[in-house]
Write a protein that holds these residues in place. Structure first.
Motif, mmCIF file in Angstrom:
data_model
loop_
_atom_site.group_PDB
_atom_site.id
_atom_site.type_symbol
_atom_site.label_atom_id
_atom_site.label_comp_id
_atom_site.label_asym_id
_atom_site.label_seq_id
_atom_site.Cartn_x
_atom_site.Cartn_y
_atom_site.Cartn_z
ATOM 1 N N GLY A 8 0.829 -1.199 0.000
ATOM 2 C CA GLY A 8 0.000 0.000 0.000
ATOM 3 C C GLY A 8 0.858 1.240 0.000
ATOM 4 O O GLY A 8 2.054 1.180 0.297
ATOM 5 N N ALA A 12 -0.808 4.172 4.444
ATOM 6 C CA ALA A 12 -1.970 3.281 4.306
ATOM 7 C C ALA A 12 -2.244 2.497 5.589
ATOM 8 O O ALA A 12 -3.337 1.944 5.747
ATOM 9 C CB ALA A 12 -1.770 2.326 3.134
ATOM 10 N N GLU A 115 -6.021 -0.175 0.486
ATOM 11 C CA GLU A 115 -6.419 0.906 -0.431
ATOM 12 C C GLU A 115 -6.931 2.101 0.369
ATOM 13 O O GLU A 115 -7.892 1.973 1.133
ATOM 14 C CB GLU A 115 -7.562 0.441 -1.348
ATOM 15 N N GLU A 117 -7.442 6.566 -0.169
ATOM 16 C CA GLU A 117 -7.333 7.689 -1.120
ATOM 17 C C GLU A 117 -6.222 8.671 -0.747
ATOM 18 O O GLU A 117 -5.924 8.865 0.434
ATOM 19 C CB GLU A 117 -8.657 8.450 -1.157
ATOM 20 N N ALA A 155 3.297 0.784 -7.628
ATOM 21 C CA ALA A 155 1.933 0.304 -7.895
ATOM 22 C C ALA A 155 1.908 -0.829 -8.925
ATOM 23 O O ALA A 155 1.033 -1.694 -8.896
ATOM 24 C CB ALA A 155 1.044 1.465 -8.331
ATOM 25 N N ARG A 158 1.133 -4.570 -8.277
ATOM 26 C CA ARG A 158 -0.201 -5.176 -8.254
ATOM 27 C C ARG A 158 -0.299 -6.220 -9.359
ATOM 28 O O ARG A 158 -0.780 -7.323 -9.139
ATOM 29 C CB ARG A 158 -1.276 -4.124 -8.512
ATOM 30 N N SER A 169 -7.180 -7.110 -2.617
ATOM 31 C CA SER A 169 -7.400 -5.700 -2.343
ATOM 32 C C SER A 169 -8.194 -5.553 -1.048
ATOM 33 O O SER A 169 -9.224 -6.205 -0.865
ATOM 34 C CB SER A 169 -8.168 -5.118 -3.529
ATOM 35 N N ASN A 171 -9.918 -2.712 1.687
ATOM 36 C CA ASN A 171 -10.288 -1.331 1.967
ATOM 37 C C ASN A 171 -9.585 -0.877 3.255
ATOM 38 O O ASN A 171 -9.837 -1.417 4.323
ATOM 39 C CB ASN A 171 -11.813 -1.247 2.103
#
Ligand code: ADP
Length: 188
Positions: A8, A12, A115, A117, A155, A158, A169, A171
């Protein structure tokens, strides 16, 4: 062995969740960020060189972090497994990790991507910077640079783990316990 990559962007929650996982699952936590900060605090040559890059939000060279991970794997041969936190961060590091684990007759069990923002990440890191003493958490430009480096260089992992069918994944938004529950059920 259960070998988990906790993935992450900066902020994160990888460090916090790793500590909670270690308690529950008796794994060894390997954070390249923590290892580099210990080198820095000990004033080693490696630490002093790393500090310059870290304070700018840039990555430390692959060979340096791969070498640190190799050492830790070699000195923890009796471990139940490892949580990799902040490593791998480049494709070269991911390949090296697969090789190192292969030498130990083991492999990555799963990669779990928290994940969150960008705006929330920036808020969290600036908040942490108030008492972490970390120069890289105290400057908005450095934080934005770390997020850019994550997008540009990290990234991509992934798809590296997706190809190996190890990508999950998670949250990462919400209370610590809530995120921990999501993570634990995904790990199984
Ligand atoms: P964060 O994920 O919140 O940025 P870390 O403690 O994981 O915090 O990393 C801090 C800094 O240490 C990074 O910005 C980078 O300079 C360096 N670093 C940590 N892990 C690696 C790695 N695997 N490869 C290269 N540099 C790293």
């Amino acid at each position: 062995m259960q070998n988990i990559v906790l993935f992450g962007p900066p902020g994160a929650g990888k460090g916090t969740q790793s500590k909670m996982l270690v308690e529950k699952r008796n794994l060894v936590h390997l954070s390249t960020g923590d290892l580099l900060r210990s080198e820095k605090e000990a004033g080693t040559e490696l630490g002093l060189k790393a500090k310059i890059l870290m304070d700018q939000g840039k990555l430390v060279p692959d060979e340096v972090v791969i070498g640190m991970i190799r050492n830790k794997l070699e000195t923890n041969t009796n471990a139940n497994g490892f949580i990799f936190d902040g490593f791998p961060r480049t494709e070269k590091q991911a390949e090296a990790l697969d090789e190192l684990l292969k030498e130990l007759n083991t492999s990555i069990s799963g990669m779990f991507a928290l994940e969150v923002e960008d705006e929330e990440l920036i808020t969290r890191l600036l908040e942490r910077g108030k008492d972490s003493g970390r120069a890289d958490d105290q400057n908005r430009e450095v934080i934005e640079n770390r997020l850019k480096v994550y997008e540009n260089e990290t990234a991509i992992l992934r798809s590296y783990y997706r190809k190996q069918e190890k990508f999950n994944s998670i949250n990462g938004f919400g209370a610590l316990e809530e995120v921990f529950n999501r993570l634990n059920s995904a790990i199984g």
